[in-house]
Design a protein around this motif. Structure first.
Motif, PDB file in Angstrom:
ATOM      1  N   TRP A 294      12.300   2.772  11.649  1.00 29.51           N
ATOM      2  CA  TRP A 294      11.514   3.423  12.694  1.00 29.51           C
ATOM      3  C   TRP A 294      10.073   2.930  12.741  1.00 29.51           C
ATOM      4  CZ3 TRP A 294      13.633   6.001  16.569  1.00 29.51           C
ATOM      5  CH2 TRP A 294      14.928   6.479  16.401  1.00 29.51           C
ATOM      6  N   LEU A 295       9.760   1.911  11.927  1.00 27.90           N
ATOM      7  CA  LEU A 295       8.440   1.280  12.015  1.00 27.90           C
ATOM      8  C   LEU A 295       8.442   0.133  13.016  1.00 27.90           C
ATOM      9  CD1 LEU A 295       5.618   1.567  10.648  1.00 27.90           C
ATOM     10  CD2 LEU A 295       6.319  -0.244   9.064  1.00 27.90           C
ATOM     11  N   LYS A 296       9.610  -0.268  13.481  1.00 31.72           N
ATOM     12  CA  LYS A 296       9.723  -1.369  14.422  1.00 31.72           C
ATOM     13  C   LYS A 296       9.185  -0.969  15.787  1.00 31.72           C
ATOM     14  CE  LYS A 296      13.750  -3.377  12.118  1.00 31.72           C
ATOM     15  NZ  LYS A 296      12.997  -4.510  11.562  1.00 31.72           N
ATOM     16  N   GLU A 297       8.583  -1.949  16.468  1.00 29.52           N
ATOM     17  CA  GLU A 297       7.960  -1.684  17.765  1.00 29.52           C
ATOM     18  C   GLU A 297       8.980  -1.209  18.795  1.00 29.52           C
ATOM     19  OE1 GLU A 297       4.866  -1.558  18.792  1.00 29.52           O
ATOM     20  OE2 GLU A 297       4.144  -1.974  16.762  1.00 29.52           O
ATOM     21  N   LYS A 298      10.217  -1.726  18.737  1.00 26.78           N
ATOM     22  CA  LYS A 298      11.206  -1.329  19.727  1.00 26.78           C
ATOM     23  C   LYS A 298      11.578   0.143  19.605  1.00 26.78           C
ATOM     24  CE  LYS A 298      15.286  -2.783  17.048  1.00 26.78           C
ATOM     25  NZ  LYS A 298      16.480  -3.669  17.048  1.00 26.78           N
ATOM     26  N   ARG A 299      11.257   0.744  18.449  1.00 29.32           N
ATOM     27  CA  ARG A 299      11.480   2.184  18.260  1.00 29.32           C
ATOM     28  C   ARG A 299      10.162   2.953  18.267  1.00 29.32           C
ATOM     29  NH1 ARG A 299      15.288  -0.197  14.590  1.00 29.32           N
ATOM     30  NH2 ARG A 299      17.436   0.160  15.305  1.00 29.32           N
ATOM     31  N   GLY A 300       9.126   2.322  18.799  1.00 26.13           N
ATOM     32  CA  GLY A 300       7.838   2.989  18.953  1.00 26.13           C
ATOM     33  C   GLY A 300       6.981   3.040  17.712  1.00 26.13           C
ATOM     34  N   ALA A 301       7.406   2.388  16.619  1.00 27.48           N
ATOM     35  CA  ALA A 301       6.663   2.404  15.351  1.00 27.48           C
ATOM     36  C   ALA A 301       6.305   3.831  14.941  1.00 27.48           C
ATOM     37  CB  ALA A 301       5.397   1.541  15.461  1.00 27.48           C
ATOM     38  N   VAL A 302       7.239   4.761  15.162  1.00 27.45           N
ATOM     39  CA  VAL A 302       6.923   6.178  14.999  1.00 27.45           C
ATOM     40  C   VAL A 302       6.802   6.613  13.543  1.00 27.45           C
ATOM     41  CG1 VAL A 302       7.887   6.872  17.227  1.00 27.45           C
ATOM     42  CG2 VAL A 302       9.370   6.777  15.219  1.00 27.45           C
ATOM     43  N   SER A 303       7.414   5.861  12.612  1.00 29.08           N
ATOM     44  CA  SER A 303       7.305   6.288  11.220  1.00 29.08           C
ATOM     45  C   SER A 303       5.897   6.095  10.679  1.00 29.08           C
ATOM     46  CB  SER A 303       8.311   5.533  10.345  1.00 29.08           C
ATOM     47  OG  SER A 303       8.099   4.137  10.394  1.00 29.08           O
ATOM     48  N   GLY A 304       5.050   5.371  11.414  1.00 28.97           N
ATOM     49  CA  GLY A 304       3.666   5.198  11.002  1.00 28.97           C
ATOM     50  C   GLY A 304       2.710   6.212  11.603  1.00 28.97           C
ATOM     51  N   ILE A 305       3.227   7.141  12.408  1.00 31.19           N
ATOM     52  CA  ILE A 305       2.369   8.146  13.056  1.00 31.19           C
ATOM     53  C   ILE A 305       1.972   9.226  12.063  1.00 31.19           C
ATOM     54  CG2 ILE A 305       2.324   9.959  14.823  1.00 31.19           C
ATOM     55  CD1 ILE A 305       4.121   8.257  16.541  1.00 31.19           C
ATOM     56  N   ASP A 306       0.711   9.641  12.128  1.00 31.65           N
ATOM     57  CA  ASP A 306       0.261  10.776  11.319  1.00 31.65           C
ATOM     58  C   ASP A 306       0.846  12.067  11.891  1.00 31.65           C
ATOM     59  OD1 ASP A 306      -1.364   9.445   9.442  1.00 31.65           O
ATOM     60  OD2 ASP A 306      -2.969   9.276  10.921  1.00 31.65           O
ATOM     61  N   ILE A 307       1.374  12.892  11.011  1.00 32.37           N
ATOM     62  CA  ILE A 307       1.916  14.183  11.418  1.00 32.37           C
ATOM     63  C   ILE A 307       1.253  15.268  10.575  1.00 32.37           C
ATOM     64  CG2 ILE A 307       3.989  15.609  11.635  1.00 32.37           C
ATOM     65  CD1 ILE A 307       5.616  13.114  11.891  1.00 32.37           C
ATOM     66  N   VAL A 308       0.825  16.332  11.227  1.00 29.20           N
ATOM     67  CA  VAL A 308       0.178  17.442  10.546  1.00 29.20           C
ATOM     68  C   VAL A 308       1.107  18.644  10.568  1.00 29.20           C
ATOM     69  CG1 VAL A 308      -1.824  18.989  10.546  1.00 29.20           C
ATOM     70  CG2 VAL A 308      -2.100  16.589  11.159  1.00 29.20           C
ATOM     71  N   SER A 309       1.155  19.360   9.463  1.00 27.82           N
ATOM     72  CA  SER A 309       2.002  20.539   9.375  1.00 27.82           C
ATOM     73  C   SER A 309       1.612  21.585  10.405  1.00 27.82           C
ATOM     74  CB  SER A 309       1.899  21.172   7.983  1.00 27.82           C
ATOM     75  OG  SER A 309       2.582  20.403   7.032  1.00 27.82           O
ATOM     76  N   PRO A 310       2.555  22.418  10.823  1.00 31.25           N
ATOM     77  CA  PRO A 310       2.234  23.521  11.734  1.00 31.25           C
ATOM     78  C   PRO A 310       1.099  24.362  11.170  1.00 31.25           C
ATOM     79  CG  PRO A 310       4.605  23.329  11.470  1.00 31.25           C
ATOM     80  CD  PRO A 310       3.987  22.381  10.482  1.00 31.25           C
ATOM     81  N   GLY A 311       0.106  24.628  12.005  1.00 29.55           N
ATOM     82  CA  GLY A 311      -1.059  25.370  11.549  1.00 29.55           C
ATOM     83  C   GLY A 311      -2.197  24.459  11.149  1.00 29.55           C
ATOM     84  N   GLY A 312      -1.917  23.125  11.085  1.00 30.40           N
ATOM     85  CA  GLY A 312      -2.985  22.180  10.825  1.00 30.40           C
ATOM     86  C   GLY A 312      -3.200  21.840   9.381  1.00 30.40           C
ATOM     87  N   HIS A 313      -2.402  22.364   8.457  1.00 32.84           N
ATOM     88  CA  HIS A 313      -2.600  22.101   7.039  1.00 32.84           C
ATOM     89  C   HIS A 313      -1.429  21.299   6.496  1.00 32.84           C
ATOM     90  CE1 HIS A 313      -5.914  24.911   7.121  1.00 32.84           C
ATOM     91  NE2 HIS A 313      -5.123  25.798   7.678  1.00 32.84           N
ATOM     92  N   LEU A 314      -1.732  20.128   5.933  1.00 33.52           N
ATOM     93  CA  LEU A 314      -0.677  19.337   5.322  1.00 33.52           C
ATOM     94  C   LEU A 314      -0.097  20.104   4.158  1.00 33.52           C
ATOM     95  CD1 LEU A 314      -2.245  15.776   5.409  1.00 33.52           C
ATOM     96  CD2 LEU A 314      -0.344  16.623   6.765  1.00 33.52           C
ATOM     97  N   ASP A 315       1.212  20.092   4.084  1.00 32.98           N
ATOM     98  CA  ASP A 315       1.888  20.949   3.113  1.00 32.98           C
ATOM     99  C   ASP A 315       3.000  20.149   2.455  1.00 32.98           C
ATOM    100  OD1 ASP A 315       2.430  24.353   3.018  1.00 32.98           O
ATOM    101  OD2 ASP A 315       3.818  22.965   2.045  1.00 32.98           O
ATOM    102  N   SER A 316       3.197  20.351   1.168  1.00 31.28           N
ATOM    103  CA  SER A 316       4.237  19.626   0.443  1.00 31.28           C
ATOM    104  C   SER A 316       5.423  20.535   0.139  1.00 31.28           C
ATOM    105  CB  SER A 316       3.672  19.062  -0.869  1.00 31.28           C
ATOM    106  OG  SER A 316       3.158  20.094  -1.679  1.00 31.28           O
ATOM    107  N   THR A 317       5.560  21.603   0.920  1.00 27.42           N
ATOM    108  CA  THR A 317       6.650  22.537   0.695  1.00 27.42           C
ATOM    109  C   THR A 317       7.988  21.834   0.780  1.00 27.42           C
ATOM    110  OG1 THR A 317       5.335  24.273   1.727  1.00 27.42           O
ATOM    111  CG2 THR A 317       7.689  24.684   1.498  1.00 27.42           C
ATOM    112  N   ARG A 318       8.876  22.101  -0.183  1.00 27.37           N
ATOM    113  CA  ARG A 318      10.223  21.560  -0.126  1.00 27.37           C
ATOM    114  C   ARG A 318      11.087  22.447   0.754  1.00 27.37           C
ATOM    115  NH1 ARG A 318      12.009  17.699  -3.108  1.00 27.37           N
ATOM    116  NH2 ARG A 318      14.112  18.557  -3.202  1.00 27.37           N
ATOM    117  N   CYS A 319      12.288  21.971   1.014  1.00 21.40           N
ATOM    118  CA  CYS A 319      13.173  22.682   1.931  1.00 21.40           C
ATOM    119  C   CYS A 319      13.859  23.835   1.221  1.00 21.40           C
ATOM    120  CB  CYS A 319      14.207  21.708   2.503  1.00 21.40           C
ATOM    121  SG  CYS A 319      13.496  20.206   3.161  1.00 21.40           S
ATOM    122  N   THR A 320      13.162  24.922   1.048  1.00 23.02           N
ATOM    123  CA  THR A 320      13.755  26.082   0.371  1.00 23.02           C
ATOM    124  C   THR A 320      13.589  27.291   1.261  1.00 23.02           C
ATOM    125  OG1 THR A 320      11.668  26.427  -0.773  1.00 23.02           O
ATOM    126  CG2 THR A 320      13.330  25.173  -1.944  1.00 23.02           C
TER     127      THR A 320
END
Length: 321
Positions: A294-320
């Protein structure tokens, strides 16, 4: 709803096509703008049966979904990390064979369903289960050619020669495993996947085929490799993915989107933080094929996009959940 009223003017597109840019007037500009709005509304309009399909998916989405801790309970020889490596390898194989997107989700569904219901599987046979699950998914989802299935059999042979670690894998081994998987899962080859709900949400938000949808799909493919995301409903994963993707690409989010597929706000936010954590762990990891894909240009290079957690705080919560 108001835009759909322009269906009473079916000739607007003909008018605007016949209007050259050299003879534009304020009146013809208005016609062209109305025509553009009409086309946009038509593209995003819901077929009358789409709501019923979504409700059917919502009722069935958890009926066949294995629990998040099934490996610990049912497969003492297989570690979550081994499953993660396998799913990433299957993602690479899926991309090389250019299979439909849904085929990957069906593959992982069959892999998890088989391992959840079967007696303990030896670790050395895990790749055989994965390749055979993709073989079945290709036969179920692909159409028009037998080539993907034949190539998958060749992939199994290459794996046997040392590609991933299988020993003595032949076509007959794949056919035998195919029968075992089918009988174990009761010939149920699919259940509503996150991708099905994503298509519904992307349609509602008018972002089909855009970088926004690509980013959401990348997040869902990241989640495929993480067994703990099985704790979330597929619809919740999709709502969280499109919510994050819309914000990351500066597109508006409407609360009605989650309501369309029956997802609660808190569940979506919790899942969103988990997806952000997966994104942060994968970013920059060139050993993880899904990130490179998903870093390839034909897929929009989307894996390189910055994403912020809901609420604006980066969070390392696991899937629990």
């Amino acid at each position: 709803a108001g835009l759909l009223s322009f269906q009473a003017l079916p000739m607007l597109s003909d008018i605007s096509n016949r209007t050259s840019t050299a003879h534009r007037t304020p009146q013809t500009d208005i016609v062209c703008r109305i025509d553009s709005l009409y086309k946009a509304a038509e593209a995003c309009a819901d077929p009358p049966y789409l709501g019923e399909i979504t409700q059917c998916y919502a009722r069935a989405e958890m009926s066949q979904r294995p629990p998040a801790d099934y490996l610990e309970r049912r497969q003492p020889h297989i570690q979550p990390k081994s499953r993660e490596f396998l799913v990433d390898y299957l993602t690479e194989t899926h991309a090389e064979l250019r299979l439909h997107a849904e085929s990957l989700f069906v593959t992982v569904f069959l892999l998890d369903s088989y391992l959840d219901r079967h007696e303990p599987v030896e670790a050395r046979k895990l790749e055989l289960v994965g390749i055979t699950a993709m073989f079945l998914a290709a036969k179920y989802e692909e159409s028009g050619t037998q080539l993907p299935c034949l190539l998958l059999l060749d992939t199994a042979r290459n794996v046997a020669s040392g590609g991933v670690g299988l020993v003595g894998c032949t076509r007959q081994d794949v056919f035998k495993m195919e029968a075992d998987i089918l009988s174990t899962v009761g010939f149920r080859l699919t259940a509503p996947s996150p991708l099905a709900f994503l298509h519904r949400l992307a349609h509602a938000a008018c972002v089909q085929g855009t970088r926004t949808e690509f980013l959401a799909q990348y997040l869902l493919e990241l989640a495929l490799a993480e067994a703990s995301t099985l704790a979330f409903r597929p619809s919740t994963l999709s709502a969280a993915a499109i919510h994050l993707a819309l914000h990351a690409t500066a597109q508006p989010w409407e609360a009605e989107y989650a309501q369309l597929i029956g997802v609660g706000h808190e569940a979506m936010m919790t899942c969103g933080r988990a997806l952000v954590a997966l994104h942060r762990r994968a970013r920059g990891n060139r050993d993880k094929f899904v990130w490179v894909k998903w870093l390839k240009e034909k897929r929009g290079a989307v894996s390189g996009i910055d994403i912020v957690s809901p609420g604006g705080h980066l969070d390392s919560t696991r899937c629990t959940r």
